[in-house]
Design an enzyme around this catalytic site. Structure first.
Site, PDB file in Angstrom:
ATOM      1  N   LYS A 185      12.136  -9.958   7.425  1.00 16.33           N
ATOM      2  CA  LYS A 185      11.731 -10.002   6.252  1.00 16.33           C
ATOM      3  C   LYS A 185      12.624  -9.132   5.402  1.00 16.33           C
ATOM      4  O   LYS A 185      12.877  -7.852   5.837  1.00 16.33           O
ATOM      5  CB  LYS A 185      10.289  -9.385   6.052  1.00 16.33           C
ATOM      6  CG  LYS A 185       9.141 -10.253   6.992  1.00 16.33           C
ATOM      7  CD  LYS A 185       7.867  -9.857   7.001  1.00 16.33           C
ATOM      8  CE  LYS A 185       7.779  -8.525   7.713  1.00 16.33           C
ATOM      9  NZ  LYS A 185       6.221  -7.966   7.820  1.00 16.33           N
ATOM     10  N   THR A 217       0.863  -4.904  -3.084  1.00 20.05           N
ATOM     11  CA  THR A 217       1.463  -5.221  -1.930  1.00 20.05           C
ATOM     12  C   THR A 217       0.989  -4.489  -0.653  1.00 20.05           C
ATOM     13  O   THR A 217       1.486  -4.688   0.513  1.00 20.05           O
ATOM     14  CB  THR A 217       3.096  -4.811  -2.111  1.00 20.05           C
ATOM     15  OG1 THR A 217       3.127  -3.504  -2.141  1.00 20.05           O
ATOM     16  CG2 THR A 217       3.641  -5.710  -3.046  1.00 20.05           C
ATOM     17  N   GLY A 219      -0.819  -4.399   2.320  1.00 23.43           N
ATOM     18  CA  GLY A 219      -1.481  -5.073   3.385  1.00 23.43           C
ATOM     19  C   GLY A 219      -0.659  -6.450   3.534  1.00 23.43           C
ATOM     20  O   GLY A 219      -1.342  -7.401   4.162  1.00 23.43           O
ATOM     21  N   THR A 220       0.421  -6.623   2.951  1.00 23.51           N
ATOM     22  CA  THR A 220       1.004  -7.964   2.754  1.00 23.51           C
ATOM     23  C   THR A 220       1.796  -8.234   4.248  1.00 23.51           C
ATOM     24  O   THR A 220       1.493  -9.425   4.616  1.00 23.51           O
ATOM     25  CB  THR A 220       2.209  -7.864   1.836  1.00 23.51           C
ATOM     26  OG1 THR A 220       3.157  -6.586   2.225  1.00 23.51           O
ATOM     27  CG2 THR A 220       1.793  -7.852   0.503  1.00 23.51           C
ATOM     28  N   GLY A 221       2.151  -7.146   5.106  1.00 23.66           N
ATOM     29  CA  GLY A 221       2.532  -7.623   6.411  1.00 23.66           C
ATOM     30  C   GLY A 221       1.296  -8.014   7.457  1.00 23.66           C
ATOM     31  O   GLY A 221       1.399  -8.897   8.132  1.00 23.66           O
ATOM     32  N   CYS A 222       0.190  -7.265   7.261  1.00 23.22           N
ATOM     33  CA  CYS A 222      -1.097  -7.798   8.142  1.00 23.22           C
ATOM     34  C   CYS A 222      -1.281  -9.304   7.426  1.00 23.22           C
ATOM     35  O   CYS A 222      -1.706 -10.149   8.631  1.00 23.22           O
ATOM     36  CB  CYS A 222      -2.234  -6.793   7.711  1.00 23.22           C
ATOM     37  SG  CYS A 222      -1.844  -5.259   7.709  1.00 23.22           S
TER      38      CYS A 222
END
Length: 493
Positions: A185, A217, A219-222
Site C-alpha cells: 500500500k 482515514t 481505521g482504513t487499514g482495518c
C-alpha cells in the site's frame, strides 16, 4: 500461501471472524472490521485481543485481557460456527500471538488475512523484537498480509521504502520468503498518487489510485483488510477482491466527513454507498403489502358500502333503469379493460403471469359480457356514451400501460373490490331476487380463485421492486379503487 479455495456453493453469506483490538470511538479495530464485513455482505464475528482506550485523536491506554480468555473466545466461536475467513489485526505481544497461532494450527480456517499492527501513527514500534519475530512466523498461516510501508519494512527486515519501486521489491521479497500474498500500500508515500499492488510471488497486480484529500482515514487499514477477507470468502479472486474493496473504501473515505465524528483523524463512512443506493426503508413482504394496501382503501370500501346503489342492489329495490345504465357503462369499461388485461399479458415477465392475465382478458369478454347481454341486447351493448367516470377510469388504465408493475396494480381493484362486494351481497340472493345473476357472478368460486391469484401476483411484484416503483403501484391501486367507488355511485347521481 494456502491453496485451499472456499466452496461458495454452500456459503452464500460469508462468516468472517475478526481477531483484533477495540476502538470505543468506532472507527478502527473490531468495530471497523464488523462494519466492513457487513458492508461487503458478510456476517461478522469478533474475538478481542486488547481493550484500547482511544479516539480519533490517539490511543490513551491499552488493557490486555488474560490470554486464556482470548483462547476461550476463539474456541467458543469455532466450536459452534463454521468460519469462512479470519481477519487478524492487533496482536499486542508474543503471548497473544502464540494463542492465535495455536488456534490457527488447530482450526485451519480456509482464508486468513493479517493486517499487522506494528507501528503507531507517531512512528513508534508497538511490538518488541520477540513479538515481531513471532508475527513473522504467523505469516505461514496467512493467505494475505496487508502492511503499510513502515510495517512492510519491519516484516521484510528492511529500511522503510522511500519510493514505490522499493516498496514492491520489499513486498516481493516478503511474499517469496513466507509464501504469502502481500498487498503493498502506497498511502505513506508523498504526492497525490496512492497506488496499491497485490504481490503473489513474482506476479504483481497493480491498482493505481489517487489520494483523497481528507482527514477521515482512521481505521482504513482495518477496514480494507476485513473487506478483503469477506470478498475472498464470497468467492472472488484476490485481484478482484482488491479491486472491489478499494473502490468501496475510496467511496467510504470520500464520505467520512459527513459523519462529523471526532476532532482528530475521523473514521470512514462504511455504509455511505449502501445508504445512498439502497436507502433505509425495510423491504416489505408480499403479505405485509396485501394487508397494508387493503387498509389503505378502507375509507373507499366504507364509501362503497354506504352507497344507495349497493343498498338497492342487495335488497333488490334498485330501479331497473339505474341497473341497466350501470351495466351499459360497465360494458364500455370491460371492452377496454380486457385490452388492458391483454397488455398486462404481453408485458408479463413469466409464462405463468402471461397465462393468467390472458385468461382474465378472455373472461372479461366472454363471461362478464354474457351477464350484461342478459339485460342489454347485444346490438345495443356499446351504443351508449361513456360517462365521465368511465372515461376517467379507462384513461387511468391506459396511462399505466407503459409499466407492467403499475398496470397490474391499477387492474387489481376490479378483481378485489368486486369479489369483496359480491361475496358480502351474495347472502341476499334468492331465486326471486331481480339481480340474482349479478350477485352470484362475483361470489363465484372461479372468480374468487382469480382474485386470489391477481392479489398474489401484484403484491409479489410490489415486494420485489424498488421503493419508487412500489409507491407508484400503490398510487395506481388507490386511484383505481376510487374509480370503482365512483363507478358504483354514478347510476344514482
Amino acid at each position: 500461501m494456502s491453496s485451499q479455495i472456499l466452496d461458495t456453493s454452500t456459503t452464500e453469506i460469508p462468516r468472517v471472524l475478526s481477531i483484533a483490538g477495540t476502538d470505543p470511538s468506532g472507527g478502527a479495530g473490531i468495530q471497523a472490521d464488523l462494519k466492513s464485513i457487513a458492508a461487503q455482505g458478510g456476517y461478522g464475528m469478533a474475538a478481542v485481543t486488547a481493550l484500547v482506550a482511544q479516539n480519533t485523536q490517539g490511543v490513551r491506554s491499552v488493557h490486555l485481557p488474560p490470554v486464556e480468555f482470548l483462547a476461550e473466545q476463539l474456541n467458543a466461536v469455532s466450536d459452534d460456527v463454521q468460519i469462512d475467513a479470519v481477519k487478524i489485526g492487533m496482536l499486542a505481544n508474543q503471548q497473544v500471538i502464540a494463542v492465535v497461532a495455536k488456534w490457527l494450527e488447530q482450526q485451519r480456517p480456509p482464508i486468513v488475512v493479517i493486517d499487522p499492527v506494528m507501528v503507531a501513527t507517531s512512528g513508534d514500534r508497538l511490538l518488541d523484537a520477540e513479538a515481531e519475530d513471532a508475527l513473522r512466523k504467523l505469516l505461514r498461516y496467512a493467505d494475505l498480509v496487508t502492511p503499510n510501508l513502515p510495517e512492510l519494512a519491519i516484516l521484510s527486515d528492511s529500511a522503510q521504502a522511500t519510493d514505490w519501486a522499493e516498496a514492491l521489491e520489499q513486498a516481493t521479497k516478503l511474499s517469496l520468503k513466507f509464501q504469502v500474498a502481500v498487498l503493498a500500500k502506497g498511502g505513506h508515500l508523498d504526492g497525490d498518487l496512492a497506488p496499491d499492488a497485490l504481490v503473489e510471488g513474482t506476479t504483481i497486480s497493480h491498482f493505481p489510485g489517487r489520494r483523497v484529500q481528507t482527514s477521515n482515514t482512521h481505521g482504513t487499514g482495518c477496514s480494507l483488510s476485513s473487506a478483503l477477507a469477506t470478498r475472498r470468502a464470497a468467492g472472488e479472486t484476490w485481484p478482484e477482491a482488491v479491486r472491489q474493496a478499494k473502490r468501496w473504501l475510496t467511496e467510504s473515505i470520500q464520505h467520512g466527513a459527513d459523519l462529523r465524528v471526532g476532532q482528530g483523524s475521523g473514521p470512514v463512512s462504511h455504509f455511505a454507498g449502501l445508504w445512498q443506493r439502497g436507502g433505509l426503508e425495510t423491504a416489505p413482504t408480499a403479505a405485509e403489502l396485501e394487508q397494508d394496501w387493503w387498509q389503505r382503501i378502507a375509507p373507499v370500501r366504507a364509501d362503497i358500502d354506504a352507497l344507495p346503489f349497493i343498498d338497492g342492489l342487495a335488497s333488490g329495490t334498485l330501479e331497473d333503469s339505474a341497473f341497466r345504465w350501470y351495466l351499459a357503462q360497465d360494458a364500455l369499461y370491460l371492452r377496454d379493460y380486457s385490452r388492458a388485461l391483454a397488455e398486462a399479458s404481453r408485458l408479463a415477465p413469466t409464462t405463468r403471469e402471461q397465462a393468467f392475465w390472458a385468461n382474465s382478458a378472455h373472461g372479461a369478454i366472454v363471461t362478464e359480457l354474457e351477464l350484461h347481454e342478459s339485460w342489454i341486447p347485444a346490438g345495443n351493448m356499446f351504443e351508449h356514451q361513456p360517462s365521465k367516470t368511465t372515461t376517467g377510469y379507462l384513461n387511468h388504465l391506459n396511462a399505466a400501460r407503459d409499466s407492467y408493475p403499475i398496470l397490474i396494480a391499477a387492474l387489481l381493484p376490479c378483481f378485489w373490490l368486486y369479489h369483496d362486494v359480491g361475496t358480502r351481497l351474495q347472502v341476499a340472493s334468492h331465486p326471486e331476487h331481480p339481480y340474482r345473476s349479478w350477485l352470484e357472478t362475483y361470489a363465484d368460486q372461479s372468480f374468487a380463485e382469480a382474485t386470489r391469484q391477481a392479489i398474489d401476483l401484484v403484491v409479489t411484484a410490489a415486494a420485489q421492486t424498488t421503493t419508487e416503483i412500489r409507491a407508484r403501484m400503490l398510487q395506481a391501486f388507490i386511484v383505481s379503487a376510487e374509480y370503482e367507488r365512483d363507478f358504483f355511485a354514478a347510476p344514482l347521481r
